[in-house]
Design a protein around this motif. Structure first.
Motif, PDB file in Angstrom:
ATOM      1  N   UNK A   1       0.898  -1.242   0.124  1.00  0.00           N
ATOM      2  CA  UNK A   1      -0.005  -0.221   0.149  1.00  0.00           C
ATOM      3  C   UNK A   1       0.283   1.422  -0.410  1.00  0.00           C
ATOM      4  N   UNK A   2       2.365   0.731   0.118  1.00  0.00           N
ATOM      5  CA  UNK A   2       2.784   2.555   0.109  1.00  0.00           C
ATOM      6  C   UNK A   2       2.804   2.750  -1.850  1.00  0.00           C
ATOM      7  N   UNK A   3       3.195   4.313  -1.945  1.00  0.00           N
ATOM      8  CA  UNK A   3       3.766   4.841  -2.588  1.00  0.00           C
ATOM      9  C   UNK A   3       5.044   5.026  -3.159  1.00  0.00           C
ATOM     10  N   UNK A   4       5.522   4.847  -3.831  1.00  0.00           N
ATOM     11  CA  UNK A   4       7.189   5.258  -4.727  1.00  0.00           C
ATOM     12  C   UNK A   4       7.146   5.936  -5.555  1.00  0.00           C
ATOM     13  N   UNK A   5       7.255   6.913  -5.339  1.00  0.00           N
ATOM     14  CA  UNK A   5       8.285   7.763  -6.873  1.00  0.00           C
ATOM     15  C   UNK A   5       9.401   8.136  -6.819  1.00  0.00           C
ATOM     16  N   UNK A   6       9.562   8.039  -8.545  1.00  0.00           N
ATOM     17  CA  UNK A   6      11.488   8.551  -8.458  1.00  0.00           C
ATOM     18  C   UNK A   6      11.511   9.713  -8.051  1.00  0.00           C
ATOM     19  N   UNK A   7      12.160   9.609  -7.153  1.00  0.00           N
ATOM     20  CA  UNK A   7      12.934  11.015  -6.605  1.00  0.00           C
ATOM     21  C   UNK A   7      14.624  10.877  -7.196  1.00  0.00           C
ATOM     22  N   UNK A   8      15.343  11.787  -6.000  1.00  0.00           N
ATOM     23  CA  UNK A   8      17.371  11.319  -6.255  1.00  0.00           C
ATOM     24  C   UNK A   8      17.139  10.948  -4.917  1.00  0.00           C
ATOM     25  N   UNK A   9      18.278   9.923  -4.832  1.00  0.00           N
ATOM     26  CA  UNK A   9      18.477   9.258  -3.960  1.00  0.00           C
ATOM     27  C   UNK A   9      19.675   9.422  -3.060  1.00  0.00           C
ATOM     28  N   UNK A  10      20.668  10.864  -3.446  1.00  0.00           N
ATOM     29  CA  UNK A  10      21.575  11.553  -2.861  1.00  0.00           C
ATOM     30  C   UNK A  10      21.212  12.767  -3.736  1.00  0.00           C
ATOM     31  N   UNK A  11      22.022  13.483  -2.929  1.00  0.00           N
ATOM     32  CA  UNK A  11      22.358  15.208  -3.709  1.00  0.00           C
ATOM     33  C   UNK A  11      23.055  15.567  -4.889  1.00  0.00           C
ATOM     34  N   UNK A  12      24.089  13.793  -4.976  1.00  0.00           N
ATOM     35  CA  UNK A  12      24.910  13.842  -6.411  1.00  0.00           C
ATOM     36  C   UNK A  12      24.381  13.161  -7.599  1.00  0.00           C
ATOM     37  N   UNK A  13      23.248  12.178  -6.902  1.00  0.00           N
ATOM     38  CA  UNK A  13      22.507  11.080  -8.228  1.00  0.00           C
ATOM     39  C   UNK A  13      21.039  11.195  -8.581  1.00  0.00           C
ATOM     40  N   UNK A  14      20.419  11.161  -9.584  1.00  0.00           N
ATOM     41  CA  UNK A  14      19.180  11.702  -9.959  1.00  0.00           C
ATOM     42  C   UNK A  14      18.386   9.899  -9.883  1.00  0.00           C
ATOM     43  N   UNK A  15      17.486  10.127  -9.703  1.00  0.00           N
ATOM     44  CA  UNK A  15      17.715   8.913  -9.237  1.00  0.00           C
ATOM     45  C   UNK A  15      15.983   8.399 -10.865  1.00  0.00           C
ATOM     46  N   UNK A  16      16.587   7.019 -11.694  1.00  0.00           N
ATOM     47  CA  UNK A  16      15.042   6.828 -12.713  1.00  0.00           C
ATOM     48  C   UNK A  16      13.901   6.229 -12.119  1.00  0.00           C
ATOM     49  N   UNK A  17      14.519   4.957 -10.951  1.00  0.00           N
ATOM     50  CA  UNK A  17      14.167   4.055 -10.859  1.00  0.00           C
ATOM     51  C   UNK A  17      13.297   4.333  -9.641  1.00  0.00           C
ATOM     52  N   UNK A  18      11.885   3.851  -9.071  1.00  0.00           N
ATOM     53  CA  UNK A  18      11.403   4.354  -8.412  1.00  0.00           C
ATOM     54  C   UNK A  18      11.571   3.193  -7.539  1.00  0.00           C
ATOM     55  N   UNK A  19      11.910   1.856  -7.294  1.00  0.00           N
ATOM     56  CA  UNK A  19      12.224   1.012  -6.187  1.00  0.00           C
ATOM     57  C   UNK A  19      13.275   0.130  -7.594  1.00  0.00           C
ATOM     58  N   UNK A  20      14.817   0.299  -7.253  1.00  0.00           N
ATOM     59  CA  UNK A  20      16.017  -0.415  -7.393  1.00  0.00           C
ATOM     60  C   UNK A  20      16.434  -1.781  -6.630  1.00  0.00           C
ATOM     61  N   UNK A  21      16.005  -2.981  -7.011  1.00  0.00           N
ATOM     62  CA  UNK A  21      16.024  -4.729  -5.714  1.00  0.00           C
ATOM     63  C   UNK A  21      17.277  -4.939  -6.922  1.00  0.00           C
ATOM     64  N   UNK A  22      18.157  -4.863  -7.767  1.00  0.00           N
ATOM     65  CA  UNK A  22      19.225  -4.620  -8.569  1.00  0.00           C
ATOM     66  C   UNK A  22      19.980  -6.053  -8.089  1.00  0.00           C
ATOM     67  N   UNK A  23      19.717  -7.184  -8.110  1.00  0.00           N
ATOM     68  CA  UNK A  23      20.573  -8.206  -7.654  1.00  0.00           C
ATOM     69  C   UNK A  23      20.635  -8.477  -5.881  1.00  0.00           C
ATOM     70  N   UNK A  24      19.607  -7.916  -5.172  1.00  0.00           N
ATOM     71  CA  UNK A  24      19.545  -8.072  -4.078  1.00  0.00           C
ATOM     72  C   UNK A  24      18.969  -9.548  -4.229  1.00  0.00           C
ATOM     73  N   UNK A  25      19.327 -10.189  -2.532  1.00  0.00           N
ATOM     74  CA  UNK A  25      18.569 -11.348  -1.945  1.00  0.00           C
ATOM     75  C   UNK A  25      18.258 -11.194  -1.090  1.00  0.00           C
ATOM     76  N   UNK A  26      16.861 -12.087  -0.884  1.00  0.00           N
ATOM     77  CA  UNK A  26      15.288 -11.324  -0.036  1.00  0.00           C
ATOM     78  C   UNK A  26      15.152 -13.254   0.447  1.00  0.00           C
ATOM     79  N   UNK A  27      15.366 -13.316   1.388  1.00  0.00           N
ATOM     80  CA  UNK A  27      15.223 -15.060   1.869  1.00  0.00           C
ATOM     81  C   UNK A  27      13.587 -15.193   2.352  1.00  0.00           C
ATOM     82  N   UNK A  28      12.558 -14.241   2.420  1.00  0.00           N
ATOM     83  CA  UNK A  28      11.331 -14.340   2.583  1.00  0.00           C
ATOM     84  C   UNK A  28      10.033 -13.546   1.349  1.00  0.00           C
ATOM     85  N   UNK A  29       9.902 -13.031   1.475  1.00  0.00           N
ATOM     86  CA  UNK A  29       8.420 -12.798   0.153  1.00  0.00           C
ATOM     87  C   UNK A  29       9.210 -11.032  -0.042  1.00  0.00           C
TER      88      UNK A  29
END
Length: 518
Positions: A139-167
């Motif tokens: 139920x959360x709302x995620x929007x692309x924004x800035x991840x840091x003062x030096x980097x402009x995010x174009x992805x709202x949720x990044x899970x590249x090569x992430x590992x999650x033992x649950x769901x």
């Protein structure tokens, strides 16, 4: 280093509650005041700095004996930069109905379970994260924004090569990055699966290429919007999953791409809507080299774009009248069984439930000519004991192939088709022979021929004489014993001889082709 004296009242409350894992709830209980959309207006009494949360998660306030430390916060405005990149976090994080001012950076971190439920977050960067538990963004709302003062995010949720033992739970979430990727999760490993149901909405491409999903991907009723130029709403290239569930009103306004995906159990689009790219150019489904056990393609309505199944392999196909668009790529598509869905029932797609003509028309939706789809369909008919239907399919294959040949070859093909049905209808030769025999018998019986030698040979028999003309091998003695002074009858005799040779040649050629190909 933070000191207790520097903390605000809500921060002190959170600080004191953390060692025992107690929840701090800053909500007022008034629905209008607690709406997360207005969280930017919440005052100091409901504001907690992100640095305080980070400090607690990193162990600033040590746990008390006999208690499990956990950060649980509801109804707060979280200000400042939320940075846990590369951190080793030994405590679970639970945020509910919070308004987060800046993006959450968890890239490369190693954490316990993370829950950000019903909250507004300007992006979550969690590439390379290791979560010993679940990731809950319901139920959360995620929007692309800035991840840091030096980097402009174009992805709202990044899970590249992430590992999650649950769901990974995204049920009811709304993720927006219309210009690029709403979710970028290439190489994600989610042991408990990924859940994007209960009103999940993505504005932008959802990328799960190469993901490992033993618990499956569940997108029942989800809405995927992809307004960008590439038009891909969901990319699952080379993903491995136990099941892919795109049912119960799942809608993709963009291409669903499953190139090389391997599904060990069920791939279902039951009741789904595949609209294809918004500009109308591009496929609704691309599943080249996809592998699945059960492929349910009983859509709610006909796809607006093409469906590409080239090289795909499935054990079972379920379809209906609404399943297939005007163009379907079927070259190399291999299946073990086809089941037709009508009136809520699923049965083998034969007999009254389906027809060979309908299946052949399905194959003809594929552009160009390829023999494999016909051979595959005929093989399935033979497997279920419908040899006659298999022969009809193979005859349709020869007729389709004929369209690609030169004029002389097409002419010969038409002759084979009319006379013996390319060898799949050899009884046609018998029909022709019977008709010609009847014609010759009637015509020759109404006239008297002239004997070659007076007083010698058997009496004239119209039936035997006609058969002697039609049979090119051997002889019955009638053809050489009589001749016609009437030119038209003599030409009829010559015509019957020629037709006899043509029918015999066609039968031999057709049967030989059938034996060689089967």
């Amino acid at each position: 280093m933070l000191s207790y004296d520097e903390l605000t009242s809500p921060e002190r409350e959170l600080w004191d509650a953390f060692p025992e894992g107690r929840r701090v709830d800053l909500r007022t209980g008034v629905p209008e005041d607690d709406r997360v959309d207005g969280g930017g207006q919440w005052g100091p009494g409901r504001t907690v700095r992100a640095t305080v949360i980070v400090a607690l998660l990193l162990g600033t306030n040590t746990a008390r004996p006999g208690a499990v430390a956990c950060l649980r916060l509801a109804g707060a405005r979280i200000s400042g930069h939320f940075n846990l990149a590369g951190a080793q976090v030994a405590h679970a994080l639970w945020l509910e109905d919070c308004w987060v001012e800046e993006g959450v950076d968890l890239s490369g971190a190693s954490t316990q379970s993370i829950a950000i439920v019903g909250s507004r977050v300007p992006g979550v960067e969690a590439g390379m994260i290791r979560i010993d538990g679940r990731l809950d963004l319901r139920r959360s709302r995620l929007e692309s924004g800035s991840a840091s003062p030096f980097h402009r995010r174009v992805t709202a949720l990044s899970l590249i090569n992430a590992t999650v033992s649950g769901a990974v739970n995204l049920n009811g979430a709304e993720i927006t990055a219309p210009e690029e990727w709403a979710v970028s999760a290439g190489g994600l490993v989610a042991e408990g699966g990924v859940y994007c149901a209960d009103g999940f909405i993505a504005h932008g491409e959802v990328r799960l290429m190469g993901a490992q999903l033993p618990g499956g991907l569940h997108m029942r009723g989800a809405l995927l919007e992809r307004p960008g130029r590439r038009g891909v709403a969901l990319a699952l290239d080379n993903a491995v999953a136990s099941t892919l569930d795109f049912s119960d009103g799942f809608t993709a306004n963009g291409t669903v791409r499953l190139r090389g995906a391997r599904i060990s159990d069920n791939l279902t689009f039951e009741g789904a809507v595949l609209n294809g790219p918004p500009d109308g150019h591009g496929p609704s489904l691309t599943a080249l080299l996809m592998q699945a056990v059960d492929f349910d393609f009983t859509l709610a309505r006909q796809p607006s774009g093409t469906v590409d199944l080239r090289g795909a392999q499935v054990s079972y196909v379920h379809d209906s009248e609404q399943s297939w668009p005007d163009v379907v790529e079927l070259e190399g598509f291999v299946y073990g069984s086809i089941k037709k869905v009508e009136s809520g029932e699923r049965r083998e797609a034969v007999g009254r439930w389906d027809s060979v003509a309908r299946r052949v028309a399905w194959i003809r939706r594929s552009p160009g000519y390829s023999p494999q789809p016909y051979e595959q369909l005929a093989s399935w008919y033979r497997t279920i004991g419908h040899d006659d239907d298999a022969r009809r399919v193979l005859l349709a294959k020869q007729r389709h192939r004929r369209c690609t040949l030169s004029l002389p070859t097409r002419t010969w093909g038409h002759l084979l088709d009319v006379t013996v049905g390319y060898g799949y209808r050899p009884w046609l030769a018998g029909v022709w022979l019977l008709a010609l025999t009847l014609l010759g018998t009637l015509v020759f019986g109404a006239h008297s021929p002239t004997p070659v030698k007076q007083g010698e040979g058997a009496p004239f028999q119209p039936l035997v004489y006609t058969l002697d003309l039609l049979i090119p091998i051997g002889g019955l003695g009638q053809r050489t014993a009589w001749y016609w002074t009437d030119g038209s009858l003599q030409w009829l005799a010559y015509l019957l001889i020629a037709l006899g040779w043509v029918l015999t040649t066609a039968v031999i050629a057709g049967v030989t082709r059938t034996v060689q190909r089967n």
